[in-house]
Design a protein around this motif. Structure first.
Motif, PDB file in Angstrom:
ATOM      1  N   LEU A 132       0.831  -1.206   0.000  1.00 33.45           N
ATOM      2  CA  LEU A 132       0.000   0.000   0.000  1.00 33.45           C
ATOM      3  C   LEU A 132       0.866   1.257   0.000  1.00 33.45           C
ATOM      4  CD1 LEU A 132      -2.752  -1.200   2.479  1.00 33.45           C
ATOM      5  CD2 LEU A 132      -3.061  -0.734   0.044  1.00 33.45           C
ATOM      6  N   GLY A 133       2.021   1.195   0.678  1.00 28.31           N
ATOM      7  CA  GLY A 133       2.927   2.337   0.668  1.00 28.31           C
ATOM      8  C   GLY A 133       3.492   2.596  -0.719  1.00 28.31           C
ATOM      9  N   VAL A 134       3.916   1.540  -1.420  1.00 31.77           N
ATOM     10  CA  VAL A 134       4.427   1.711  -2.782  1.00 31.77           C
ATOM     11  C   VAL A 134       3.315   2.205  -3.697  1.00 31.77           C
ATOM     12  CG1 VAL A 134       5.515   0.562  -4.743  1.00 31.77           C
ATOM     13  CG2 VAL A 134       6.180  -0.064  -2.420  1.00 31.77           C
ATOM     14  N   ALA A 135       2.110   1.683  -3.522  1.00 29.78           N
ATOM     15  CA  ALA A 135       0.977   2.151  -4.332  1.00 29.78           C
ATOM     16  C   ALA A 135       0.678   3.616  -4.049  1.00 29.78           C
ATOM     17  CB  ALA A 135      -0.244   1.288  -4.046  1.00 29.78           C
ATOM     18  N   ALA A 136       0.838   4.024  -2.784  1.00 30.32           N
ATOM     19  CA  ALA A 136       0.637   5.435  -2.442  1.00 30.32           C
ATOM     20  C   ALA A 136       1.657   6.311  -3.157  1.00 30.32           C
ATOM     21  CB  ALA A 136       0.739   5.623  -0.932  1.00 30.32           C
ATOM     22  N   GLU A 137       2.910   5.865  -3.200  1.00 29.29           N
ATOM     23  CA  GLU A 137       3.942   6.613  -3.924  1.00 29.29           C
ATOM     24  C   GLU A 137       3.602   6.682  -5.405  1.00 29.29           C
ATOM     25  OE1 GLU A 137       7.109   8.921  -4.670  1.00 29.29           O
ATOM     26  OE2 GLU A 137       6.586   8.230  -2.656  1.00 29.29           O
ATOM     27  N   ALA A 138       3.094   5.577  -5.972  1.00 27.20           N
ATOM     28  CA  ALA A 138       2.709   5.567  -7.382  1.00 27.20           C
ATOM     29  C   ALA A 138       1.571   6.552  -7.638  1.00 27.20           C
ATOM     30  CB  ALA A 138       2.298   4.156  -7.802  1.00 27.20           C
ATOM     31  N   ALA A 139       0.610   6.614  -6.705  1.00 29.20           N
ATOM     32  CA  ALA A 139      -0.494   7.561  -6.850  1.00 29.20           C
ATOM     33  C   ALA A 139       0.016   8.999  -6.799  1.00 29.20           C
ATOM     34  CB  ALA A 139      -1.528   7.317  -5.755  1.00 29.20           C
ATOM     35  N   PRO A 176       5.268   8.710   1.329  1.00 28.80           N
ATOM     36  CA  PRO A 176       4.298   9.260   0.370  1.00 28.80           C
ATOM     37  C   PRO A 176       3.272  10.172   1.029  1.00 28.80           C
ATOM     38  CG  PRO A 176       4.017   6.885   0.623  1.00 28.80           C
ATOM     39  CD  PRO A 176       5.285   7.243   1.302  1.00 28.80           C
ATOM     40  N   LEU A 177       2.965   9.896   2.304  1.00 23.91           N
ATOM     41  CA  LEU A 177       2.050  10.776   3.024  1.00 23.91           C
ATOM     42  C   LEU A 177       2.665  12.168   3.158  1.00 23.91           C
ATOM     43  CD1 LEU A 177      -0.753  10.335   4.265  1.00 23.91           C
ATOM     44  CD2 LEU A 177       0.368   9.888   6.459  1.00 23.91           C
ATOM     45  N   SER A 178       3.984  12.216   3.394  1.00 26.97           N
ATOM     46  CA  SER A 178       4.640  13.508   3.576  1.00 26.97           C
ATOM     47  C   SER A 178       4.713  14.289   2.268  1.00 26.97           C
ATOM     48  CB  SER A 178       6.036  13.308   4.160  1.00 26.97           C
ATOM     49  OG  SER A 178       6.880  12.663   3.229  1.00 26.97           O
ATOM     50  N   ALA A 227      -3.121   9.005  -2.905  1.00 21.48           N
ATOM     51  CA  ALA A 227      -1.876   8.703  -2.203  1.00 21.48           C
ATOM     52  C   ALA A 227      -2.093   8.716  -0.694  1.00 21.48           C
ATOM     53  CB  ALA A 227      -0.801   9.710  -2.595  1.00 21.48           C
ATOM     54  N   GLU A 228      -2.788   9.715  -0.195  1.00 18.55           N
ATOM     55  CA  GLU A 228      -3.014   9.804   1.251  1.00 18.55           C
ATOM     56  C   GLU A 228      -3.914   8.669   1.727  1.00 18.55           C
ATOM     57  OE1 GLU A 228      -4.357  13.694   2.263  1.00 18.55           O
ATOM     58  OE2 GLU A 228      -2.363  14.582   2.004  1.00 18.55           O
ATOM     59  N   ARG A 229      -4.924   8.331   0.935  1.00 17.73           N
ATOM     60  CA  ARG A 229      -5.829   7.252   1.343  1.00 17.73           C
ATOM     61  C   ARG A 229      -5.075   5.928   1.436  1.00 17.73           C
ATOM     62  NH1 ARG A 229      -7.930   3.811  -1.908  1.00 17.73           N
ATOM     63  NH2 ARG A 229      -7.653   5.147  -3.740  1.00 17.73           N
ATOM     64  N   LEU A 230      -4.261   5.623   0.418  1.00 16.79           N
ATOM     65  CA  LEU A 230      -3.505   4.368   0.422  1.00 16.79           C
ATOM     66  C   LEU A 230      -2.458   4.354   1.540  1.00 16.79           C
ATOM     67  CD1 LEU A 230      -3.031   4.041  -3.436  1.00 16.79           C
ATOM     68  CD2 LEU A 230      -4.221   2.378  -1.996  1.00 16.79           C
ATOM     69  N   ALA A 231      -1.775   5.487   1.740  1.00 12.85           N
ATOM     70  CA  ALA A 231      -0.744   5.535   2.778  1.00 12.85           C
ATOM     71  C   ALA A 231      -1.345   5.360   4.165  1.00 12.85           C
ATOM     72  CB  ALA A 231       0.011   6.855   2.684  1.00 12.85           C
ATOM     73  N   ARG A 232      -2.489   5.991   4.431  1.00 12.78           N
ATOM     74  CA  ARG A 232      -3.113   5.853   5.754  1.00 12.78           C
ATOM     75  C   ARG A 232      -3.631   4.420   5.964  1.00 12.78           C
ATOM     76  NH1 ARG A 232      -3.224  10.617   8.202  1.00 12.78           N
ATOM     77  NH2 ARG A 232      -3.161  12.526   6.927  1.00 12.78           N
TER      78      ARG A 232
END
Length: 953
Positions: A701-708, A740-742, A717-722
């Motif tokens: 989910l973190g890598v997907a957040a970075e991809a988003a 990615p959240l940052s 990105a924030e939804r996936l990271a959280r």
């Protein structure tokens, strides 16, 4: 000034022109005075300096009077330009502008070329050719005995060296390596221990396809340096040798990839090659059609050899229909970070004349049909040459059916041996046989045997080459006997195309059956790799399949049997040998996998290889070995794509998750958009509550957040990271989600929130340096530059790879840019660019370039900045990277506003209205009141504004 134009030339025998006409200056001392005054380049030369130069041993009593006389006579020679020779209290001065003294003109051209080289190496090369042409022979040969002039002559020699070095580099970068090859060789021969000349010579050799000679030059330089000085060369030599060995220093044509052309002679196909050339003059789509092994690819590549502006798309390694646009982007050397990949490719191909060769279409026929149709519609001057076992089925298609090679007739048994040897099918057999078993020319009886063999093989080139290759083990008679038994298995005639295909299959099977059981097993297992393997992978696979044996021997046997091709020194970014199969052989190997019940085991091995490779990449990319890791990853997309397809098709969730978790750096910094798609695809499954307990859920989910985030989807990105943070059970997984959240918060302008997330991530995983850098960036954008510098110092202290060092240099550039320290900022940005290019971190190349351009604009270097914006705007537009394109257009608007261009307000309005534009952290400009245009209109507006504000030169 009022005086007539005058020009003094010292880069050769002294020459003076007044009003364009040559003027004779007699006498060595008078000529020396003129040369000394000209070389002063507008500065006053004291009388005592002139006297000491003219009479170095002792100035005679009449020296001053003689000098005055020489000056007076010089004014007479200058005629209407005499006022340029001035007498001052301190001495004499000759007023000349840079364009009136050839050595000053050469220096100015060199400076201009160095500035142009960053954006337009062809322009830089043109300037340098003009500078190089200013030398007319030995510099001031009749005056070289005068001390100050001798010193100036040495300076001119150094200047010429600099110009030659820069010319060789710029011409090589502009794809003009052949033009400067002789110049580079001369410069190197003149001083074999001068390292810039050595490196330039090596680059030219590599760029013109002579990599082995380039490496020989490097080795000889090492030897000479050690013998003559006892010193080791600078690190630049080792870096260049690695680039050359890996293919990275080869020619880089303008925007299109150089086709991969065979080096062997094409026999018996002159008529077909000529016919295809003629067809392409009138037809926009020509498909060379024929059975496997008939030579379609070879004919197409020969056509490509004789065509300009060629791109070759090899589809044999591509197994996924959706991957065709990505493969085309790779063939064009195009990185597409966001948006429609095919549209970006069409934009690169544009409306200029070009040829696209699409090879091996039959297994992806529907997708190829759609892709080619779209390209022909979007690119009106593009022609396409395809190869396939069946036509594509497009209305514009001309199907050119390729027949087997001409055969000797049944009445040719008594023909002249020389004439029989010229029959194309026989000639191909003889050429391949000579490589398998060098020896004397064949006898008449042997030629009759060869004629019989090629007739039985129906003239299919691949079958002929495979059969001829067996002469390393059998005599001609033994070869014919065994081939007869193999062909008897066909059970029918060989007149039809289908029978020809069965003949080829029988020939392949016959070669396969001559292998040992262990060699066959290795052949089958290698066939699962879509784009071949390196030597290490091949040997590890061989050792696993047959423990205790010599893996190199089995591999060598497959190469000797023509079942596997060895590409020595493959241009794969890593050097070394690459082992590949012809597509016909790979298809046969896959068939045999099924027949032996080994498909699952082979798929499992490929998937395991992909997991191990990506894990190795994740570990190495954060070390000094990052450039090697980057090169390996970029070499393997076809094999990784096949492994991903197999893992997803077999429900291998653990392995798919391991691959994605290892690709965080590739997703974040390398613009490898296909990997981003894998991460987001897998994240959909991990969002299922039933998979929440999976050990890699948070990391995926973190890598997907970075991809988003990289796609401009900050909310996603924030939804996936959280979601990932809620599942994280270890520190590394938490850092994968916090980063990615940052950056998503940073893009929204939430500086305090971004810094908080980044500092929380610091120390949790392997990317502590990145975390401190994000926190420093957010803090700087919030206005606290001192604290930002302190945080970035912590980032630099923990940086472990070139990319992370590049990141800290970029952040330092942003901090100094915000603080108005533009010279320091420029140095940091340039450092970031150098490190990012070396490490393959293409994302950082883009953002650091934009930062550098803002500094150039602030320093008043308007033309440099505008040319840079022109290039980077086109780059981001081609790659579909609108998030950073909006940031670039916003910075460009600030420059245009200072120039009084009305486009500035419109571009600011467009960026303000764009949902995927990041926050304006530099606070650029007042709020726009102009209506907000869309993407296409804003892009075209920017192009026009850059064009009208650039200086005419």
């Amino acid at each position: 000034m009022g005086a007539s134009p005058v020009r003094v030339e010292v880069l050769g025998p002294l020459r003076v022109l007044v009003d364009g006409a040559p003027v004779e200056v007699p006498g060595p001392k008078r000529r020396a005075v003129l040369a000394l005054l000209a070389l002063a380049e507008g500065r006053t030369v004291p009388v005592d300096d002139l006297l000491d130069a003219l009479w170095p041993d002792a100035v005679p009593d009449s020296g001053r009077q003689a000098l005055q006389t020489h000056v007076s006579r010089l004014r007479g020679h200058l005629g209407p330009a005499a006022a340029r020779l001035r007498t001052t209290e301190a001495g004499y001065r000759l007023d000349l502008g840079p364009d009136q003294l050839d050595v000053a003109q050469a220096r100015e051209l060199l400076d201009g070329a160095r500035a142009a080289a960053r954006h337009d190496p062809a322009d830089a090369a043109a300037r340098l050719w003009r500078a190089h042409a200013l030398w007319r022979g030995p510099v001031l040969p009749d005056l070289a005995g005068i001390g100050p002039i001798a010193t100036a002559v040495q300076g001119c020699a150094r200047l010429r060296q600099e110009i030659v070095d820069a010319l060789v580099t710029a011409a090589t970068d502009a794809g003009q390596g052949e033009r400067v090859a002789g110049l580079a060789a001369q410069a190197h021969a003149a001083d074999p221990l001068r390292e810039p000349a050595v490196l330039a010579h090596m680059r030219v050799l590599a760029a013109t396809g002579r990599a082995p000679q380039a490496l020989d030059v490097g080795r000889e330089y090492r030897r000479l340096l050690a013998e003559e000085t006892g010193l080791d060369p600078a690190p630049a030599l080792a870096e260049l040798e690695r680039d050359i060995a890996g293919g990275a220093a080869g020619p880089v044509p303008d925007r299109v990839a150089a086709p991969v052309l065979p080096t062997t002679r094409l026999i018996g196909r002159d008529g077909e090659v000529g016919a295809v050339h003629r067809l392409l003059a009138t037809e926009r789509l020509v498909t060379v059609v024929g059975p496997g092994g008939v030579g379609k690819t070879r004919v197409a590549t020969e056509v490509a050899r004789g065509s300009d502006a060629v791109t070759v798309l090899l589809l044999a390694p591509v197994t996924d229909q959706g991957a065709i646009p990505h493969a085309l982007a790779a063939a064009l050397r195009l990185t597409v970070a966001r948006g429609d990949v095919l549209a970006a490719c069409a934009a690169v191909l544009g409306d200029r004349p070009a040829l696209l060769v699409v090879d091996n279409c039959e297994h992806l026929l529907d997708a190829v049909r759609d892709t080619v149709g779209a390209l022909l519609s979007a690119c009106p001057r593009l022609s396409v040459l395809a190869t396939s076992r069946e036509p594509l089925g497009l209305p514009a298609e001309y199907a050119f059916r390729l027949a087997p090679l001409p055969l000797p007739g049944p009445d040719d048994a008594g023909a002249d041996p020389a004439a029989l040897a010229r029959v194309p099918s026989v000639a191909v057999f003889l050429e391949r046989a000579a490589r398998a078993r060098p020896g004397a020319a064949p006898t008449r009886e042997q030629l009759r045997t060869v004629a019989d063999i090629v007739r039985r093989l129906d003239g299919v080139p691949l079958a002929i080459e495979l059969a001829a290759g067996r002469l390393s083990s059998f005599s001609l008679a033994e070869l014919r006997a065994r081939l007869d038994r193999s062909l008897d298995l066909l059970g029918g005639g060989r007149a039809t195309g289908d029978a020809r295909h069965r003949t080829l299959r029988a020939t392949v099977e016959w070669s396969y059956l001559l292998l040992t059981d262990e060699q066959r097993r290795l052949f089958r297992q290698l066939s699962v790799f879509a784009d071949g393997v390196d030597l290490d992978t091949a040997e590890r696979l061989a050792a696993e399949l047959d423990p205790g044996s010599d893996p190199g021997s089995a591999l060598a046997r497959l190469v000797d049997a023509s079942m596997v091709e060895a590409d020595f020194g493959a241009a794969d970014g890593t050097g070394g040998t690459r082992y590949r199969m012809l597509e016909t052989l790979r298809a046969y190997g896959n068939d045999r996998l099924g027949a032996e019940g080994e498909q699952d085991a082979a798929a499992a091995r490929l998937i395991r290889w992909a997991v191990e490779l990506t894990a190795w990449f994740a570990a190495e990319v954060l070390t000094e070995r990052e450039p090697e890791a980057d090169a390996v990853l970029r070499r393997e997309p076809a094999n990784l794509r096949e492994a991903w397809r197999l893992a997803r098709g077999r429900g291998a969730l653990d392995e798919a998750a391991a691959m994605v978790a290892s690709l965080m750096d590739a997703v974040a910094y390398r613009d490898l958009v296909e990997f981003r798609g894998w991460a987001r695809e897998l994240a959909v499954e991990f969002a299922d509550a039933r998979l929440a307990a999976h050990p890699r859920a948070a990391a995926v989910l973190g890598v997907a957040a970075e991809a988003a985030y990289q796609s401009g989807d900050y909310a996603g990105a924030e939804r996936l990271a959280r979601a990932g943070l809620a599942l994280a059970t270890d520190e590394t997984a938490r850092s994968y989600c916090l980063l990615p959240l940052s950056v998503a918060a940073l893009a929204r302008g939430a500086h305090a929130e971004a810094a908080g997330h980044a500092l929380e991530a610091a120390g949790l995983g392997p990317r502590t340096s990145e975390s401190y850098g994000v926190a420093a960036l957010a803090t700087a954008y919030a206005g606290d530059l001192d604290r930002a510098r302190a945080l970035n110092e912590r980032a630099l202290a923990t940086a472990t790879s070139p990319m992370l060092c590049s990141w800290t240099a970029y952040v330092a550039g942003e901090i100094d840019n915000l603080g108005g320290r533009h010279e320091l900022a420029e140095a940091h940005y340039r450092e970031a660019l150098g490190l990012a290019r070396r490490s393959g971190a293409t994302f950082l190349v883009g953002v650091a370039t934009v930062g550098l351009l803002s500094v150039l604009a602030a320093a008043g270097r308007t033309d440099d900045a505008l040319r840079g914006y022109r290039d980077v705007v086109e780059y981001f537009a081609r790659t579909g990277n609108w998030t950073h394109l909006w940031a670039t257009l916003r910075d460009l608007a600030g420059l245009l506003d200072g120039l009084g261009d009305d486009a500035a307000a419109v571009l600011l309005a467009a960026a303000a209205a764009a949902p995927d534009a990041p926050a304006d952290d530099r606070g650029g400009g007042a709020g726009p009141t102009a209506p907000a245009p869309g993407r296409a209109e804003a892009l075209e507006l920017a192009r026009r504004a850059i064009g009208r504000n650039l200086s005419p030169t």
